[in-house]
Scaffold this motif. Sequence first.
Motif, PDB file in Angstrom:
ATOM      1  N   ASP A 112       0.811  -1.214   0.000  1.00 47.20           N
ATOM      2  CA  ASP A 112       0.000   0.000   0.000  1.00 47.20           C
ATOM      3  C   ASP A 112       0.848   1.269   0.000  1.00 47.20           C
ATOM      4  OD1 ASP A 112       1.019  -0.040   2.535  1.00 47.20           O
ATOM      5  OD2 ASP A 112      -0.906  -0.198   3.575  1.00 47.20           O
ATOM      6  N   THR A 113       2.154   1.145  -0.234  1.00 48.62           N
ATOM      7  CA  THR A 113       3.010   2.325  -0.293  1.00 48.62           C
ATOM      8  C   THR A 113       4.223   2.063  -1.175  1.00 48.62           C
ATOM      9  OG1 THR A 113       4.295   3.925   1.003  1.00 48.62           O
ATOM     10  CG2 THR A 113       4.290   1.632   1.771  1.00 48.62           C
ATOM     11  N   LEU A 114       4.703   3.131  -1.820  1.00 49.66           N
ATOM     12  CA  LEU A 114       5.946   3.093  -2.599  1.00 49.66           C
ATOM     13  C   LEU A 114       7.065   3.855  -1.906  1.00 49.66           C
ATOM     14  CD1 LEU A 114       4.768   3.681  -6.299  1.00 49.66           C
ATOM     15  CD2 LEU A 114       5.740   1.603  -5.344  1.00 49.66           C
ATOM     16  N   ARG A 115       6.802   4.319  -0.690  1.00 51.44           N
ATOM     17  CA  ARG A 115       7.756   5.186  -0.004  1.00 51.44           C
ATOM     18  C   ARG A 115       9.160   4.580   0.094  1.00 51.44           C
ATOM     19  NH1 ARG A 115       6.963   9.670   2.879  1.00 51.44           N
ATOM     20  NH2 ARG A 115       4.718   9.322   2.798  1.00 51.44           N
ATOM     21  N   PRO A 116       9.313   3.307   0.487  1.00 47.77           N
ATOM     22  CA  PRO A 116      10.680   2.762   0.580  1.00 47.77           C
ATOM     23  C   PRO A 116      11.434   2.796  -0.751  1.00 47.77           C
ATOM     24  CG  PRO A 116       9.114   1.328   1.705  1.00 47.77           C
ATOM     25  CD  PRO A 116       8.307   2.326   0.928  1.00 47.77           C
ATOM     26  N   LEU A 117      10.699   2.664  -1.862  1.00 52.25           N
ATOM     27  CA  LEU A 117      11.355   2.649  -3.163  1.00 52.25           C
ATOM     28  C   LEU A 117      11.945   4.002  -3.495  1.00 52.25           C
ATOM     29  CD1 LEU A 117      11.987   1.146  -5.823  1.00 52.25           C
ATOM     30  CD2 LEU A 117       9.780   1.958  -6.687  1.00 52.25           C
ATOM     31  N   TYR A 118      11.139   5.086  -3.386  1.00 56.38           N
ATOM     32  CA  TYR A 118      11.690   6.377  -3.806  1.00 56.38           C
ATOM     33  C   TYR A 118      12.562   7.010  -2.721  1.00 56.38           C
ATOM     34  CZ  TYR A 118       7.363   8.433  -1.684  1.00 56.38           C
ATOM     35  OH  TYR A 118       6.323   8.791  -0.867  1.00 56.38           O
ATOM     36  N   GLU A 119      12.329   6.690  -1.459  1.00 55.47           N
ATOM     37  CA  GLU A 119      13.218   7.210  -0.426  1.00 55.47           C
ATOM     38  C   GLU A 119      14.600   6.560  -0.507  1.00 55.47           C
ATOM     39  OE1 GLU A 119      11.310   6.836   3.356  1.00 55.47           O
ATOM     40  OE2 GLU A 119      10.128   8.671   3.068  1.00 55.47           O
ATOM     41  N   GLY A 120      14.655   5.335  -1.005  1.00 55.98           N
ATOM     42  CA  GLY A 120      15.935   4.662  -1.181  1.00 55.98           C
ATOM     43  C   GLY A 120      16.801   5.308  -2.245  1.00 55.98           C
ATOM     44  N   MET A 121      16.204   6.168  -3.077  1.00 55.85           N
ATOM     45  CA  MET A 121      16.971   6.863  -4.125  1.00 55.85           C
ATOM     46  C   MET A 121      17.248   8.309  -3.752  1.00 55.85           C
ATOM     47  SD  MET A 121      15.111   5.460  -7.603  1.00 55.85           S
ATOM     48  CE  MET A 121      13.408   5.340  -7.037  1.00 55.85           C
ATOM     49  N   SER A 122      16.906   8.734  -2.538  1.00 58.93           N
ATOM     50  CA  SER A 122      16.944  10.155  -2.188  1.00 58.93           C
ATOM     51  C   SER A 122      18.353  10.718  -2.108  1.00 58.93           C
ATOM     52  CB  SER A 122      16.224  10.377  -0.854  1.00 58.93           C
ATOM     53  OG  SER A 122      16.849   9.624   0.180  1.00 58.93           O
ATOM     54  N   ASN A 123      19.359   9.883  -1.850  1.00 57.26           N
ATOM     55  CA  ASN A 123      20.721  10.388  -1.691  1.00 57.26           C
ATOM     56  C   ASN A 123      21.529  10.362  -2.984  1.00 57.26           C
ATOM     57  OD1 ASN A 123      20.358  10.829   1.084  1.00 57.26           O
ATOM     58  ND2 ASN A 123      20.824   8.675   1.540  1.00 57.26           N
ATOM     59  N   SER A 124      20.919   9.936  -4.078  1.00 58.96           N
ATOM     60  CA  SER A 124      21.670   9.814  -5.325  1.00 58.96           C
ATOM     61  C   SER A 124      21.907  11.186  -5.948  1.00 58.96           C
ATOM     62  CB  SER A 124      20.914   8.916  -6.305  1.00 58.96           C
ATOM     63  OG  SER A 124      21.594   8.875  -7.550  1.00 58.96           O
ATOM     64  N   SER A 125      23.125  11.395  -6.447  1.00 57.59           N
ATOM     65  CA  SER A 125      23.455  12.631  -7.163  1.00 57.59           C
ATOM     66  C   SER A 125      23.255  12.494  -8.661  1.00 57.59           C
ATOM     67  CB  SER A 125      24.912  13.022  -6.883  1.00 57.59           C
ATOM     68  OG  SER A 125      25.793  11.991  -7.325  1.00 57.59           O
ATOM     69  N   SER A 126      22.859  11.306  -9.117  1.00 56.55           N
ATOM     70  CA  SER A 126      22.679  11.049 -10.538  1.00 56.55           C
ATOM     71  C   SER A 126      21.424  11.756 -11.061  1.00 56.55           C
ATOM     72  CB  SER A 126      22.545   9.540 -10.769  1.00 56.55           C
ATOM     73  OG  SER A 126      21.903   9.262 -11.992  1.00 56.55           O
ATOM     74  N   PRO A 127      21.540  12.578 -12.120  1.00 58.54           N
ATOM     75  CA  PRO A 127      20.346  13.212 -12.699  1.00 58.54           C
ATOM     76  C   PRO A 127      19.311  12.186 -13.156  1.00 58.54           C
ATOM     77  CG  PRO A 127      22.349  14.211 -13.579  1.00 58.54           C
ATOM     78  CD  PRO A 127      22.776  13.004 -12.810  1.00 58.54           C
ATOM     79  N   ALA A 128      19.788  11.051 -13.685  1.00 54.47           N
ATOM     80  CA  ALA A 128      18.859  10.027 -14.159  1.00 54.47           C
ATOM     81  C   ALA A 128      18.080   9.420 -13.002  1.00 54.47           C
ATOM     82  CB  ALA A 128      19.628   8.940 -14.917  1.00 54.47           C
TER      83      ALA A 128
END
Length: 625
Positions: A112-128
């Motif tokens: 019922d949530t996608l939060r772990p997926l996009y929060e796991g990418m929060s520290n990336s410096s990659s524009p992509a």
Amino acid sequence: HLERMNKSEAQVQPEIKQSSQLVCESATVRLLMTHNVIPLNGPGETCEVPKDPAYPVCAEKVQVRKQIHRSDPCYAFYGVDGSTCSILTYLSQIENFCPPHIGRNYSADIRDTLRPLYEGMSNSSSPAIRFVRSRVERMSERWEQAGQRWKQGSNKTVSSQMKVLLFPGALAGGVGQRFEAMVDRGGPLGELVQWADLGACLTILGHDVTISTSQRQLRAAPGRGSCPIQRPLTFDLIYTDYHGLAHLQGAMGLSFQHYQCRFRILDSFGTEPAFNLGTYARSHGYKTQWGSWSLRSLQYMTMFPHTPDNSFLGFVSEEAVRDDEPKSESYKKDKIAVVYGKQEYMWQGKSEYLEVISEELETHATVYRPPGHTSSLPSFIRNHGLLSQEDFLRLLHRTKVFVGLGFPYEGPAPIEAIALGCVFLQPRFDPPHSSENSDFYKGKPTTRQITSQHPYAEQFIGKPYVWTVDVTNRTDVQLALRSILSTEPFTPQEFTCVGMLERLHGYITHQNFCSKSVPTWPPERDLRGHLGPLGESCVSVCQRSSLQCEPALFHHLNTPKGLIDFKCMEKKEVNHLFPSYNPWGRHCGLQQEPLLFSCAGSDPSHRRLCPCRAPPSAQVVSKDC
């Protein structure tokens, strides 16, 4: 068995002792549970080798390790003491030749949530990766609601939770640096849209998803001596691309061959069987820089349903108005046209075409402008510069016509524009573009004839949402513009969240490329055999009857009985046109190499014998259905 383990513990490192014993005990229980294997002579006997078609060489490798386990101390380092159970543990965890002994045995359930997926990418410096994260977060509420609707409204089969790696190889290494540099200049973003939606879809379906662009993710602790230098990947499924395949091969060494049945390749334009089988491609003139990996053709996953030889993965259209929301007055369209082309080179030779459009509609653009650059666009074009995805969607929300220039080919933007209530106007290609006459398609592993900028939109959506015109014919363009009336937003079911959930769940549940047995999905009862005319592919033969070609059903037709009515001379051959009938010489050709079963293949001297079936009810891939 435990007594034997205790004796061996004195010979290995202390930190290995406890884990080896626990591993072997867990392995015994797991084997009993998952493979219905029973020890032969009571509790003192060793584990028995499981019979799993996904691991066909397991038994052979066990026998070899029994003979050589004392030849190198690295085997003792990993806890191998000569017992079948310790060898099975080693072969499952270190060399991946046997089924897993410990691990997850959970059912995948709708999240019922996608939060772990996009929060796991929060520290990336990659524009992509920032782009991927932004899209996942922006669409998370829609994915979550779709997951619950699909769960309540479907009789889905329960599948095991998979540990999944998403590895966009185009973002890794030197190629990745060049790709990253292009992201902030407007493209190509279609591939990133697909990666974002794939990650979201898998997460909602309940799977354990890791997204990585680092080659370090492909590596694990080294062995010693004769043991593998690198351990195999610890994922059940690996989604990558052609660039990623090369990285995987370099990281995995010899284990690459044994693990490749778990690869899924995101391949925007598709790979036909004739280009996929390396030896055949080299000897028959189908070799390209992208093909020749000799995977199952259905392991290649495409942006659009180009040919049923590959699996249609797709993406989700980012429609602004949800199906369950009433249309508001603010949804009315202005007399605006937005031109699809973010780089100025795409506009070359299109001035007259755009001038006709500007006479009917206020014409806008979103072309990237480097600092200090003077635009060479026609004066009647209002250029906003490169917009964020959110601002671009707001502009499309007001737009009447989304204008194609002929390039980029087959991207997601036209589908999203149509879903926002726009009408897509695009150029017709005469003659069609292909690897024979187009630099873009040259070297790509497909023989498709591209009749317009977006063949899917032309063939499967069509009027009134898609108009394909001769852009050199002023009258043709004017008539199309004047015929475009108010239309409601339209999104094909296969480009909705629910459509992608259904499709991907079906693939994960039913596609097993590790098995050596013949495919059992779709079932044989779905088969409708059709013999086509000379020169037609099975794609065309099936479409004429409002059906689709299903390569997994070819083996049911590839028998002498399938062509018995022709009283012909039977021959088996490695040929991507078989099974087929050749009236010259009355030859009936049967396929000798299953990797070459091809829906796309055609030849003027062959009548293809085609396995057709009705499209799945919720996945409309034929506008006639």
